[in-house]
Scaffold this active site. Structure first.
Site, PDB file in Angstrom:
ATOM      1  N   THR A   1     -20.040  17.789  32.353  1.00 44.23           N
ATOM      2  CA  THR A   1     -20.375  18.474  31.106  1.00 44.23           C
ATOM      3  C   THR A   1     -20.224  17.507  29.940  1.00 44.23           C
ATOM      4  OG1 THR A   1     -19.550  20.569  31.878  1.00 44.23           O
ATOM      5  CG2 THR A   1     -19.350  20.190  29.523  1.00 44.23           C
TER       6      THR A   1
ATOM      7  N   ARG B   1     -21.360  33.990  35.823  1.00 45.93           N
ATOM      8  CA  ARG B   1     -20.092  33.349  35.446  1.00 45.93           C
ATOM      9  C   ARG B   1     -20.278  32.519  34.171  1.00 45.93           C
ATOM     10  NH1 ARG B   1     -18.275  27.814  34.560  1.00 45.93           N
ATOM     11  NH2 ARG B   1     -16.060  27.724  34.978  1.00 45.93           N
TER      12      ARG B   1
ATOM     13  N   THR C   1     -23.349  22.590  28.949  1.00 46.37           N
ATOM     14  CA  THR C   1     -23.150  22.450  30.397  1.00 46.37           C
ATOM     15  C   THR C   1     -24.007  23.432  31.188  1.00 46.37           C
ATOM     16  OG1 THR C   1     -21.428  22.428  32.108  1.00 46.37           O
ATOM     17  CG2 THR C   1     -21.279  24.158  30.486  1.00 46.37           C
TER      18      THR C   1
ATOM     19  N   THR D   1     -13.451  19.363  29.366  1.00 47.96           N
ATOM     20  CA  THR D   1     -14.353  19.283  30.503  1.00 47.96           C
ATOM     21  C   THR D   1     -13.544  19.564  31.760  1.00 47.96           C
ATOM     22  OG1 THR D   1     -15.872  17.850  31.734  1.00 47.96           O
ATOM     23  CG2 THR D   1     -14.027  16.763  30.649  1.00 47.96           C
ATOM     24  N   GLY D   2     -14.242  20.017  32.798  1.00 42.83           N
ATOM     25  CA  GLY D   2     -13.546  20.313  34.048  1.00 42.83           C
ATOM     26  C   GLY D   2     -13.563  21.797  34.352  1.00 42.83           C
TER      27      GLY D   2
ATOM     28  N   SER E   1     -25.132  18.322  35.683  1.00 46.95           N
ATOM     29  CA  SER E   1     -24.151  19.295  35.172  1.00 46.95           C
ATOM     30  C   SER E   1     -24.519  19.842  33.810  1.00 46.95           C
ATOM     31  CB  SER E   1     -22.767  18.657  35.043  1.00 46.95           C
ATOM     32  OG  SER E   1     -22.340  18.201  36.284  1.00 46.95           O
TER      33      SER E   1
HETATM   34  C1  SD4 Z   1     -17.250  24.883  33.141  1.00 48.91           C
HETATM   35  N1  SD4 Z   1     -16.104  23.207  31.903  1.00 48.91           N
HETATM   36  O1  SD4 Z   1     -18.269  25.560  33.173  1.00 48.91           O
HETATM   37  C2  SD4 Z   1     -17.342  23.518  32.552  1.00 48.91           C
HETATM   38  C3  SD4 Z   1     -17.706  22.553  33.612  1.00 48.91           C
HETATM   39  C4  SD4 Z   1     -17.464  21.142  33.269  1.00 48.91           C
HETATM   40  O2  SD4 Z   1     -17.581  18.952  33.643  1.00 48.91           O
HETATM   41  O3  SD4 Z   1     -16.866  20.798  32.305  1.00 48.91           O
HETATM   42  N2  SD4 Z   1     -17.875  20.236  34.009  1.00 48.91           N
HETATM   43  O4  SD4 Z   1     -16.184  25.265  33.593  1.00 48.91           O
END
Ligand code: SD4
Length: 345
Positions: free
Chosen positions: A203, A231, A221, A254-255, A101
């Protein structure tokens, strides 16, 4: 007459309070707010607040935060700057092909191209970021160069790559065989479904406080696996993926980035802390904001991590499964975050 006397008396007492604050150095509103909130919290017996600031410390998202914190600690224990620590820390994960990631070895977008997002912020409020940069293994270091060598905050795509090359970074292929094979498999169905807590969510976001008590943050990330080409997520957006303020503290996310971008989560958390909330109260309120504003929040994971200047830490997420690494007092520990969807279905 009586009313006027009362007003005069009030003004007098406000003045002497202001003078007292000046004398004791508590001139900043933030400090005053935090101090009074601390007393309230103590009186109500709600929250245990620390009196002596804990420093240095490093904390970062997910289990890969453990090796990242180790690298950050090398900087911090020798009296180094938090900014150097948060850069050195996340570089470990950027260079690790097994973390799918972040950086090298990251999963590609739906066209098979690895595009990276990163940001960094120092104790003076300076910040830099890169978005959708390709073929550069350490986007965090390019973000730092944007901060230090340009009049801008953010560079994206080809412009970011061009700048990186001018700064002496090397072009590298970041798509490993493992990531390519997975992508080829994915293409058979091209079913785009971000999975909760599966490896497309790790991330790394990191915060550190150095021996001087200064705070810095970083976030890097490869974004969501199989995203649309171009994106950009929350991670390079100052205030969404990460924010810190040397008067208050910092936060990282994160997420599912779209949720943090819709609510500018990291900035929000720092502002909640500025108003006197503990880091834990602040991250919980920021998750509740997502719950309130994003109708399909249950489909996705978001995790927030925050620290205030006293070294108090908060972590909260939507679904069970988020964890973070905290290096403090010479100990580096992985800790499970509390989560929202627990009796809140
Ligand atoms: C995203 N927040 O590109 C990042 C992805 C992520 O753990 O955090 N993954 O949306």
């Amino acid at each position: 007459m009586i009313v006027r006397d009362k007003i005069m008396q009030k003004l007098k007492s406000m003045n002497s309070r202001r003078n007292f604050l000046k004398k004791t150095g508590l001139v900043s509103l933030g400090v005053v707010a935090a101090a009074s909130c601390k007393n309230i919290a103590k009186e109500e017996g709600k929250t245990k607040r620390l009196v002596t600031p804990v420093k240095p410390l490093a904390l970062s998202t997910w289990r890969n935060g453990i090796p990242a914190n180790e690298a950050a600690w090398e900087v911090l224990k020798n009296g180094g700057r938090a900014l150097d620590a948060v850069e050195a820390g996340v570089m470990v994960v950027e260079g690790d092909p097994n973390d799918m990631s972040v950086g090298y070895g990251g999963r590609p977008d739906r066209d098979g191209i690895v595009t990276l997002d990163a940001c960094i912020m120092d104790e003076h409020g300076n910040c830099g970021s890169v978005a959708a940069i390709e073929n550069i293994k350490h986007p965090i270091s390019v973000a730092r160069k944007v901060m230090e060598e340009t009049p801008h905050v953010m560079l994206a795509g080809d412009g970011a790559l061009q700048f990186a090359l001018e700064q002496g970074f090397k072009k590298e292929n970041l798509l490993t065989d493992k990531a390519r094979k997975e992508w080829e498999e994915w293409r058979k169905t091209s079913d785009y479904k971000p999975l909760i807590n599966i490896e497309n969510h790790d991330t790394i976001g990191m915060l550190a406080i150095d021996q001087k008590g200064d705070i810095s943050g970083s976030c890097t990330t490869s974004g969501l696996a199989y995203k649309m080409h171009g994106r950009v997520g929350d991670s390079p957006i100052i205030g969404a993926g990460m924010f810190c303020d040397n008067e208050v503290g910092g936060a990282v996310a994160t997420g599912m980035g779209e949720m943090m971008m819709k609510t500018l989560g990291s900035f929000l958390i720092v502002e909640f802390m500025r108003q006197g909330r503990t880091p834990q109260e602040a991250v919980e309120e920021a998750i509740r904001r997502i719950v309130k504003k994003v109708p399909d929040y249950q489909k996705f994971q978001t995790g927030y991590l925050a620290v205030n200047k006293e070294g108090e830490v908060g972590a909260y997420c939507i679904h069970k499964g988020f964890n973070y690494a905290l290096y403090v007092n010479g100990e580096n520990k992985l800790i499970d975050s509390d989560y929202y969807l627990k009796g809140n279905k």
